[in-house]
Design a protein around this motif. Structure first.
Motif, PDB file in Angstrom:
ATOM      1  N   GLY A  79       0.790  -1.196   0.000  1.00  0.00           N
ATOM      2  CA  GLY A  79       0.000   0.000   0.000  1.00  0.00           C
ATOM      3  C   GLY A  79       0.839   1.270   0.000  1.00  0.00           C
ATOM      4  N   GLU A  80       0.273   2.299   0.565  1.00  0.00           N
ATOM      5  CA  GLU A  80       0.993   3.572   0.667  1.00  0.00           C
ATOM      6  C   GLU A  80       1.256   3.891   2.138  1.00  0.00           C
ATOM      7  N   PRO A  81       2.498   3.732   2.587  1.00  0.00           N
ATOM      8  CA  PRO A  81       2.792   3.886   4.017  1.00  0.00           C
ATOM      9  C   PRO A  81       2.571   5.289   4.567  1.00  0.00           C
ATOM     10  N   LEU A  82       2.607   6.310   3.716  1.00  0.00           N
ATOM     11  CA  LEU A  82       2.415   7.668   4.218  1.00  0.00           C
ATOM     12  C   LEU A  82       1.011   7.904   4.741  1.00  0.00           C
ATOM     13  N   THR A 107       7.382   4.739  -1.267  1.00  0.00           N
ATOM     14  CA  THR A 107       6.168   5.544  -1.282  1.00  0.00           C
ATOM     15  C   THR A 107       5.836   5.988  -2.695  1.00  0.00           C
ATOM     16  N   ASN A 108       4.577   6.355  -2.910  1.00  0.00           N
ATOM     17  CA  ASN A 108       4.228   6.975  -4.190  1.00  0.00           C
ATOM     18  C   ASN A 108       4.501   8.474  -4.184  1.00  0.00           C
ATOM     19  N   ASP A 121      13.471  13.685  10.981  1.00  0.00           N
ATOM     20  CA  ASP A 121      13.706  13.922  12.400  1.00  0.00           C
ATOM     21  C   ASP A 121      13.385  12.684  13.235  1.00  0.00           C
ATOM     22  N   ALA A 122      12.434  11.877  12.771  1.00  0.00           N
ATOM     23  CA  ALA A 122      12.081  10.655  13.492  1.00  0.00           C
ATOM     24  C   ALA A 122      13.142   9.580  13.338  1.00  0.00           C
ATOM     25  N   GLY A 123      13.957   9.681  12.279  1.00  0.00           N
ATOM     26  CA  GLY A 123      15.022   8.706  12.086  1.00  0.00           C
ATOM     27  C   GLY A 123      15.040   8.027  10.735  1.00  0.00           C
ATOM     28  N   LEU A 124      14.143   8.427   9.831  1.00  0.00           N
ATOM     29  CA  LEU A 124      14.160   7.837   8.492  1.00  0.00           C
ATOM     30  C   LEU A 124      15.442   8.236   7.774  1.00  0.00           C
ATOM     31  N   ASP A 125      16.073   7.272   7.102  1.00  0.00           N
ATOM     32  CA  ASP A 125      17.339   7.536   6.431  1.00  0.00           C
ATOM     33  C   ASP A 125      17.159   7.936   4.969  1.00  0.00           C
ATOM     34  N   ARG A 126      16.261   7.271   4.250  1.00  0.00           N
ATOM     35  CA  ARG A 126      16.101   7.586   2.835  1.00  0.00           C
ATOM     36  C   ARG A 126      14.776   7.074   2.316  1.00  0.00           C
ATOM     37  N   VAL A 127      14.471   7.417   1.044  1.00  0.00           N
ATOM     38  CA  VAL A 127      13.194   7.019   0.444  1.00  0.00           C
ATOM     39  C   VAL A 127      13.387   6.474  -0.965  1.00  0.00           C
ATOM     40  N   ASN A 128      12.450   5.620  -1.373  1.00  0.00           N
ATOM     41  CA  ASN A 128      12.250   5.221  -2.763  1.00  0.00           C
ATOM     42  C   ASN A 128      10.880   5.754  -3.177  1.00  0.00           C
ATOM     43  N   VAL A 129      10.823   6.443  -4.292  1.00  0.00           N
ATOM     44  CA  VAL A 129       9.555   7.017  -4.750  1.00  0.00           C
ATOM     45  C   VAL A 129       9.200   6.434  -6.113  1.00  0.00           C
ATOM     46  N   SER A 130       7.980   5.961  -6.253  1.00  0.00           N
ATOM     47  CA  SER A 130       7.515   5.384  -7.517  1.00  0.00           C
ATOM     48  C   SER A 130       7.100   6.493  -8.471  1.00  0.00           C
ATOM     49  N   LEU A 131       7.637   6.453  -9.689  1.00  0.00           N
ATOM     50  CA  LEU A 131       7.294   7.434 -10.721  1.00  0.00           C
ATOM     51  C   LEU A 131       7.491   6.771 -12.075  1.00  0.00           C
ATOM     52  N   ASP A 132       6.399   6.536 -12.786  1.00  0.00           N
ATOM     53  CA  ASP A 132       6.461   5.785 -14.032  1.00  0.00           C
ATOM     54  C   ASP A 132       6.446   6.660 -15.282  1.00  0.00           C
ATOM     55  N   VAL A 151       3.662  14.178  -6.644  1.00  0.00           N
ATOM     56  CA  VAL A 151       4.780  13.241  -6.608  1.00  0.00           C
ATOM     57  C   VAL A 151       6.103  13.977  -6.836  1.00  0.00           C
ATOM     58  N   LEU A 152       6.128  14.866  -7.815  1.00  0.00           N
ATOM     59  CA  LEU A 152       7.345  15.631  -8.087  1.00  0.00           C
ATOM     60  C   LEU A 152       7.718  16.507  -6.886  1.00  0.00           C
ATOM     61  N   ALA A 153       6.713  17.079  -6.239  1.00  0.00           N
ATOM     62  CA  ALA A 153       6.978  17.878  -5.038  1.00  0.00           C
ATOM     63  C   ALA A 153       7.505  17.005  -3.909  1.00  0.00           C
ATOM     64  N   GLY A 154       6.997  15.782  -3.820  1.00  0.00           N
ATOM     65  CA  GLY A 154       7.483  14.864  -2.797  1.00  0.00           C
ATOM     66  C   GLY A 154       8.936  14.492  -3.002  1.00  0.00           C
ATOM     67  N   LEU A 155       9.314  14.251  -4.240  1.00  0.00           N
ATOM     68  CA  LEU A 155      10.715  13.966  -4.547  1.00  0.00           C
ATOM     69  C   LEU A 155      11.609  15.128  -4.133  1.00  0.00           C
ATOM     70  N   ALA A 156      11.214  16.326  -4.504  1.00  0.00           N
ATOM     71  CA  ALA A 156      12.007  17.516  -4.166  1.00  0.00           C
ATOM     72  C   ALA A 156      12.075  17.700  -2.654  1.00  0.00           C
ATOM     73  N   GLY A 157      10.953  17.461  -1.971  1.00  0.00           N
ATOM     74  CA  GLY A 157      10.939  17.606  -0.526  1.00  0.00           C
ATOM     75  C   GLY A 157      11.830  16.602   0.174  1.00  0.00           C
ATOM     76  N   ALA A 158      11.871  15.388  -0.344  1.00  0.00           N
ATOM     77  CA  ALA A 158      12.732  14.366   0.245  1.00  0.00           C
ATOM     78  C   ALA A 158      14.200  14.742   0.095  1.00  0.00           C
ATOM     79  N   ALA A 159      14.563  15.222  -1.085  1.00  0.00           N
ATOM     80  CA  ALA A 159      15.949  15.639  -1.317  1.00  0.00           C
ATOM     81  C   ALA A 159      16.313  16.796  -0.407  1.00  0.00           C
TER      82      ALA A 159
END
Length: 338
Positions: A79-82, A107-108, A121-132, A151-159
Protein backbone atom coordinates in the motif's frame (compact mmCIF):
# COMPACT_ATOMS: atom_id res chain seq x y z
CA UNK A 1 22.59 -22.93 -5.32
CA UNK A 2 24.15 -24.98 -2.53
CA UNK A 3 22.48 -28.04 -1.05
CA UNK A 4 20.12 -27.70 1.92
CA UNK A 5 21.69 -27.49 5.36
CA UNK A 6 20.51 -27.44 8.97
CA UNK A 7 18.71 -24.54 10.65
CA UNK A 8 20.66 -21.74 12.33
CA UNK A 9 19.61 -19.96 15.52
CA UNK A 10 20.01 -16.20 15.85
CA UNK A 11 19.59 -15.41 12.15
CA UNK A 12 16.93 -15.84 9.49
CA UNK A 13 18.63 -18.56 7.46
CA UNK A 14 17.08 -20.88 4.93
CA UNK A 15 17.98 -24.37 3.71
CA UNK A 16 20.10 -22.98 0.87
CA UNK A 17 22.53 -20.90 2.90
CA UNK A 18 20.86 -17.52 2.38
CA UNK A 19 20.48 -15.23 5.40
CA UNK A 20 17.83 -12.51 5.53
CA UNK A 21 19.14 -9.12 6.64
CA UNK A 22 16.55 -6.90 4.94
CA UNK A 23 13.01 -6.66 6.37
CA UNK A 24 10.16 -5.17 4.32
CA UNK A 25 7.26 -4.09 6.56
CA UNK A 26 3.88 -3.27 5.03
CA UNK A 27 2.04 -0.69 7.14
CA UNK A 28 -1.24 -0.77 5.21
CA UNK A 29 -2.77 -2.40 2.16
CA UNK A 30 -4.56 0.84 1.26
CA UNK A 31 -3.29 3.24 -1.40
CA UNK A 32 -4.39 6.66 -2.66
CA UNK A 33 -3.54 5.76 -6.28
CA UNK A 34 -5.09 3.08 -8.48
CA UNK A 35 -2.21 2.07 -10.76
CA UNK A 36 -3.49 -0.07 -13.60
CA UNK A 37 -0.79 -2.72 -13.13
CA UNK A 38 -1.60 -3.09 -9.43
CA UNK A 39 -5.33 -2.86 -8.74
CA UNK A 40 -8.72 -2.13 -10.29
CA UNK A 41 -10.18 1.38 -10.45
CA UNK A 42 -12.58 0.69 -7.58
CA UNK A 43 -9.80 -0.46 -5.28
CA UNK A 44 -9.79 -3.70 -3.29
CA UNK A 45 -11.43 -5.13 -0.16
CA UNK A 46 -9.17 -3.50 2.43
CA UNK A 47 -8.11 -5.10 5.68
CA UNK A 48 -10.32 -4.11 8.62
CA UNK A 49 -8.93 -2.34 11.67
CA UNK A 50 -8.68 -5.38 13.97
CA UNK A 51 -6.85 -7.33 11.26
CA UNK A 52 -4.08 -4.75 11.07
CA UNK A 53 -1.13 -4.79 13.40
CA UNK A 54 -1.18 -1.88 15.84
CA UNK A 55 1.74 0.54 15.94
CA UNK A 56 3.04 -1.14 19.10
CA UNK A 57 2.74 -4.60 17.55
CA UNK A 58 4.69 -3.49 14.48
CA UNK A 59 7.46 -2.04 16.62
CA UNK A 60 7.60 -5.17 18.75
CA UNK A 61 7.90 -7.51 15.76
CA UNK A 62 10.52 -5.30 14.09
CA UNK A 63 12.36 -5.28 17.41
CA UNK A 64 12.38 -9.09 17.46
CA UNK A 65 13.76 -9.12 13.93
CA UNK A 66 16.49 -6.59 14.70
CA UNK A 67 17.60 -7.68 18.17
CA UNK A 68 17.17 -11.47 17.86
CA UNK A 69 17.30 -12.32 14.16
CA UNK A 70 20.06 -10.19 12.68
CA UNK A 71 17.99 -7.77 10.58
CA UNK A 72 20.03 -4.67 9.68
CA UNK A 73 17.76 -2.97 7.10
CA UNK A 74 14.09 -2.09 7.61
CA UNK A 75 11.98 -0.81 4.70
CA UNK A 76 8.46 0.45 5.36
CA UNK A 77 6.07 -0.15 2.47
CA UNK A 78 2.38 -0.52 1.67
CA UNK A 79 0.00 0.00 0.00
CA UNK A 80 0.99 3.57 0.67
CA UNK A 81 2.79 3.89 4.02
CA UNK A 82 2.42 7.67 4.22
CA UNK A 83 -1.30 7.24 4.89
CA UNK A 84 -0.56 5.29 8.10
CA UNK A 85 -1.30 7.88 10.86
CA UNK A 86 1.34 6.55 13.25
CA UNK A 87 4.19 6.41 10.74
CA UNK A 88 6.52 9.00 12.38
CA UNK A 89 6.16 7.31 15.77
CA UNK A 90 6.84 3.87 14.29
CA UNK A 91 9.97 5.19 12.57
CA UNK A 92 11.17 6.84 15.78
CA UNK A 93 10.66 3.67 17.81
CA UNK A 94 12.54 1.54 15.28
CA UNK A 95 15.35 4.11 15.11
CA UNK A 96 15.71 3.78 18.88
CA UNK A 97 16.44 0.04 18.68
CA UNK A 98 19.89 -1.30 19.54
CA UNK A 99 21.52 -2.12 17.21
CA UNK A 100 19.93 0.59 15.10
CA UNK A 101 18.85 -0.66 11.67
CA UNK A 102 19.03 1.46 8.55
CA UNK A 103 15.47 2.66 7.85
CA UNK A 104 13.95 3.46 4.47
CA UNK A 105 10.52 3.99 2.96
CA UNK A 106 8.92 3.08 -0.36
CA UNK A 107 6.17 5.54 -1.28
CA UNK A 108 4.23 6.97 -4.19
CA UNK A 109 5.35 10.39 -2.96
CA UNK A 110 1.92 11.93 -2.38
CA UNK A 111 2.20 13.85 0.89
CA UNK A 112 5.95 13.35 1.13
CA UNK A 113 6.70 17.04 0.64
CA UNK A 114 4.71 17.78 3.81
CA UNK A 115 6.08 14.88 5.87
CA UNK A 116 9.72 14.57 4.76
CA UNK A 117 11.26 16.73 7.50
CA UNK A 118 9.26 15.07 10.29
CA UNK A 119 10.21 11.62 9.03
CA UNK A 120 13.88 12.60 8.84
CA UNK A 121 13.71 13.92 12.40
CA UNK A 122 12.08 10.66 13.49
CA UNK A 123 15.02 8.71 12.09
CA UNK A 124 14.16 7.84 8.49
CA UNK A 125 17.34 7.54 6.43
CA UNK A 126 16.10 7.59 2.84
CA UNK A 127 13.19 7.02 0.44
CA UNK A 128 12.25 5.22 -2.76
CA UNK A 129 9.55 7.02 -4.75
CA UNK A 130 7.52 5.38 -7.52
CA UNK A 131 7.29 7.43 -10.72
CA UNK A 132 6.46 5.79 -14.03
CA UNK A 133 6.00 8.80 -16.29
CA UNK A 134 6.75 12.51 -16.52
CA UNK A 135 3.69 13.19 -18.67
CA UNK A 136 0.68 14.44 -16.73
CA UNK A 137 -1.91 12.81 -18.99
CA UNK A 138 -0.08 9.49 -18.92
CA UNK A 139 0.29 9.69 -15.16
CA UNK A 140 -3.43 10.27 -14.79
CA UNK A 141 -4.24 7.35 -17.11
CA UNK A 142 -1.79 5.01 -15.34
CA UNK A 143 -2.74 5.89 -11.76
CA UNK A 144 -6.34 7.05 -12.34
CA UNK A 145 -5.43 10.15 -10.31
CA UNK A 146 -4.17 13.57 -11.44
CA UNK A 147 -1.36 13.78 -8.86
CA UNK A 148 1.89 14.04 -10.83
CA UNK A 149 2.66 17.47 -9.37
CA UNK A 150 2.36 16.07 -5.84
CA UNK A 151 4.78 13.24 -6.61
CA UNK A 152 7.35 15.63 -8.09
CA UNK A 153 6.98 17.88 -5.04
CA UNK A 154 7.48 14.86 -2.80
CA UNK A 155 10.72 13.97 -4.55
CA UNK A 156 12.01 17.52 -4.17
CA UNK A 157 10.94 17.61 -0.53
CA UNK A 158 12.73 14.37 0.25
CA UNK A 159 15.95 15.64 -1.32
CA UNK A 160 15.68 18.94 0.56
CA UNK A 161 15.14 17.09 3.84
CA UNK A 162 18.26 15.00 3.26
CA UNK A 163 16.52 11.65 2.79
CA UNK A 164 19.22 10.62 0.38
CA UNK A 165 20.00 8.94 -1.85
CA UNK A 166 16.51 9.59 -3.20
CA UNK A 167 15.71 6.63 -5.44
CA UNK A 168 13.08 6.61 -8.17
CA UNK A 169 11.34 3.35 -9.09
CA UNK A 170 9.84 3.14 -12.59
CA UNK A 171 7.78 0.41 -14.26
CA UNK A 172 7.49 0.59 -18.05
CA UNK A 173 4.29 -0.62 -19.70
CA UNK A 174 4.22 -1.64 -23.34
CA UNK A 175 2.28 0.84 -25.44
CA UNK A 176 1.84 3.19 -22.49
CA UNK A 177 5.16 4.62 -21.29
CA UNK A 178 7.78 2.28 -22.79
CA UNK A 179 9.28 5.18 -24.75
CA UNK A 180 10.12 7.19 -21.62
CA UNK A 181 13.23 5.43 -20.31
CA UNK A 182 15.68 8.09 -21.62
CA UNK A 183 13.47 10.97 -20.42
CA UNK A 184 13.15 9.46 -16.95
CA UNK A 185 16.91 9.02 -16.72
CA UNK A 186 17.54 12.60 -17.85
CA UNK A 187 15.10 13.78 -15.16
CA UNK A 188 16.84 11.72 -12.48
CA UNK A 189 20.29 12.91 -13.51
CA UNK A 190 19.18 16.55 -13.50
CA UNK A 191 17.87 16.28 -9.94
CA UNK A 192 20.47 13.96 -8.45
CA UNK A 193 18.05 11.05 -7.99
CA UNK A 194 19.01 7.39 -8.49
CA UNK A 195 16.75 5.73 -11.05
CA UNK A 196 15.75 2.06 -10.97
CA UNK A 197 13.61 0.44 -13.64
CA UNK A 198 11.60 -2.56 -12.45
CA UNK A 199 10.27 -5.26 -14.72
CA UNK A 200 6.53 -5.62 -14.31
CA UNK A 201 5.86 -8.67 -12.12
CA UNK A 202 2.85 -11.00 -11.78
CA UNK A 203 1.54 -9.31 -8.64
CA UNK A 204 -1.51 -7.43 -9.91
CA UNK A 205 -4.83 -7.93 -8.19
CA UNK A 206 -6.55 -8.59 -11.53
CA UNK A 207 -4.13 -11.45 -12.40
CA UNK A 208 -3.81 -9.96 -15.86
CA UNK A 209 0.01 -10.04 -16.09
CA UNK A 210 1.28 -11.39 -19.40
CA UNK A 211 4.97 -12.04 -19.87
CA UNK A 212 4.67 -11.49 -23.63
CA UNK A 213 3.67 -7.87 -23.08
CA UNK A 214 6.18 -7.14 -20.31
CA UNK A 215 8.94 -4.64 -21.12
CA UNK A 216 12.12 -6.60 -20.42
CA UNK A 217 15.45 -5.53 -18.98
CA UNK A 218 17.08 -6.00 -22.39
CA UNK A 219 14.54 -3.67 -23.99
CA UNK A 220 15.00 -1.06 -21.26
CA UNK A 221 18.77 -1.16 -21.65
CA UNK A 222 18.57 -0.93 -25.43
CA UNK A 223 16.44 2.19 -25.12
CA UNK A 224 18.87 3.76 -22.65
CA UNK A 225 21.94 2.87 -24.68
CA UNK A 226 20.50 4.73 -27.65
CA UNK A 227 20.79 7.93 -25.62
CA UNK A 228 23.56 7.30 -23.06
CA UNK A 229 26.85 5.46 -22.74
CA UNK A 230 26.32 2.70 -20.17
CA UNK A 231 29.13 0.67 -18.65
CA UNK A 232 28.76 -2.10 -16.05
CA UNK A 233 29.09 -0.83 -12.50
CA UNK A 234 32.33 -2.24 -11.03
CA UNK A 235 30.93 -2.05 -7.48
CA UNK A 236 30.04 -5.29 -5.74
CA UNK A 237 26.32 -5.96 -6.20
CA UNK A 238 25.93 -8.24 -3.21
CA UNK A 239 22.27 -8.92 -2.43
CA UNK A 240 21.02 -5.74 -4.08
CA UNK A 241 18.08 -6.44 -6.42
CA UNK A 242 19.22 -3.90 -9.01
CA UNK A 243 21.92 -4.55 -11.57
CA UNK A 244 23.53 -1.14 -12.14
CA UNK A 245 25.42 0.70 -14.86
CA UNK A 246 27.51 3.86 -14.86
CA UNK A 247 25.94 6.58 -17.00
CA UNK A 248 28.29 8.40 -19.39
CA UNK A 249 31.29 7.28 -17.35
CA UNK A 250 29.76 7.95 -13.92
CA UNK A 251 29.53 8.68 -11.11
CA UNK A 252 25.78 8.65 -11.82
CA UNK A 253 24.22 5.18 -12.05
CA UNK A 254 21.05 3.64 -13.36
CA UNK A 255 19.70 0.28 -12.31
CA UNK A 256 17.38 -2.40 -13.59
CA UNK A 257 15.57 -4.82 -11.30
CA UNK A 258 14.94 -7.74 -13.63
CA UNK A 259 13.04 -10.04 -11.30
CA UNK A 260 11.50 -11.94 -14.20
CA UNK A 261 14.18 -12.25 -16.90
CA UNK A 262 17.30 -12.12 -14.70
CA UNK A 263 16.17 -13.52 -11.32
CA UNK A 264 18.50 -13.01 -8.38
CA UNK A 265 16.88 -15.48 -6.00
CA UNK A 266 20.20 -17.09 -5.11
CA UNK A 267 21.37 -13.89 -3.41
CA UNK A 268 18.05 -12.81 -1.89
CA UNK A 269 18.37 -11.48 1.66
CA UNK A 270 14.78 -10.29 2.22
CA UNK A 271 11.95 -11.24 4.53
CA UNK A 272 8.53 -9.61 4.57
CA UNK A 273 5.93 -8.76 7.21
CA UNK A 274 2.44 -7.89 5.97
CA UNK A 275 0.21 -5.26 7.53
CA UNK A 276 -1.82 -8.03 9.19
CA UNK A 277 1.19 -9.71 10.73
CA UNK A 278 2.01 -12.50 8.28
CA UNK A 279 5.60 -13.47 7.46
CA UNK A 280 6.30 -14.02 3.76
CA UNK A 281 9.65 -15.61 2.98
CA UNK A 282 9.41 -14.65 -0.71
CA UNK A 283 7.58 -11.96 -2.63
CA UNK A 284 5.97 -14.74 -4.67
CA UNK A 285 5.25 -17.10 -1.78
CA UNK A 286 1.88 -18.83 -1.82
CA UNK A 287 1.98 -19.55 1.92
CA UNK A 288 2.35 -17.24 4.92
CA UNK A 289 3.21 -17.72 8.60
CA UNK A 290 1.04 -15.97 11.18
CA UNK A 291 2.82 -13.92 13.83
CA UNK A 292 -0.14 -11.72 14.72
CA UNK A 293 -2.10 -14.61 16.21
CA UNK A 294 0.88 -15.81 18.26
CA UNK A 295 1.63 -12.29 19.46
CA UNK A 296 -1.96 -11.67 20.54
CA UNK A 297 -2.11 -15.09 22.22
CA UNK A 298 0.74 -14.05 24.50
CA UNK A 299 3.82 -15.50 22.80
CA UNK A 300 7.07 -14.12 24.17
CA UNK A 301 9.76 -12.67 21.92
CA UNK A 302 11.74 -15.90 21.77
CA UNK A 303 8.68 -17.80 20.55
CA UNK A 304 8.02 -15.11 17.92
CA UNK A 305 11.65 -15.38 16.81
CA UNK A 306 11.38 -19.17 16.63
CA UNK A 307 8.30 -18.98 14.43
CA UNK A 308 9.97 -16.43 12.16
CA UNK A 309 13.05 -18.64 11.78
CA UNK A 310 10.85 -21.59 10.90
CA UNK A 311 9.04 -19.53 8.26
CA UNK A 312 12.30 -18.52 6.61
CA UNK A 313 13.71 -22.05 6.75
CA UNK A 314 10.89 -23.11 4.40
CA UNK A 315 11.87 -20.59 1.70
CA UNK A 316 12.07 -22.11 -1.77
CA UNK A 317 15.20 -21.99 -3.91
CA UNK A 318 13.59 -19.53 -6.34
CA UNK A 319 10.35 -17.82 -7.24
CA UNK A 320 9.64 -20.23 -10.11
CA UNK A 321 8.04 -17.78 -12.54
CA UNK A 322 9.43 -19.79 -15.45
CA UNK A 323 8.11 -23.06 -14.05
CA UNK A 324 4.92 -24.34 -15.74
CA UNK A 325 3.46 -24.94 -12.27
CA UNK A 326 3.97 -21.32 -11.14
CA UNK A 327 0.97 -19.84 -9.37
CA UNK A 328 0.60 -16.10 -8.89
CA UNK A 329 0.19 -15.20 -5.21
CA UNK A 330 -3.40 -14.66 -4.13
CA UNK A 331 -2.42 -11.33 -2.60
CA UNK A 332 -1.48 -8.42 -4.84
CA UNK A 333 1.58 -6.21 -4.34
CA UNK A 334 -0.44 -3.62 -2.42
CA UNK A 335 -1.40 -6.26 0.15
CA UNK A 336 2.02 -7.93 0.31
CA UNK A 337 4.26 -4.87 0.55
CA UNK A 338 7.16 -4.29 -1.84
Amino acid sequence: MSAPRTTTDGVLADRYGRVARDLRVSLTDKCNLRCTYCMPAEGLPWLSGPQLLTDDEIVRLVGVAVTRLGITEVRFTGGEPLIRPGLPGIVAAVAALTPRPRISLTTNGIGLARMASALRDAGLDRVNVSLDTLDRDRFTALTRRDRLADVLAGLAGAAEAGLTPVKVNSVLMRGTNDDEAPALLRFALAHGYELRFIEQMPLDAQHGWDRSTMVTADEILASLKAAFALTPDPSERGAAPAETWLVDGGPARVGVIASVTRPFCGDCDRTRLTADGQVRNCLFATEESDLRGALRDGADNEELARRWRAAMWAKRAGHGIDDPTFLQPARSMSAIGG
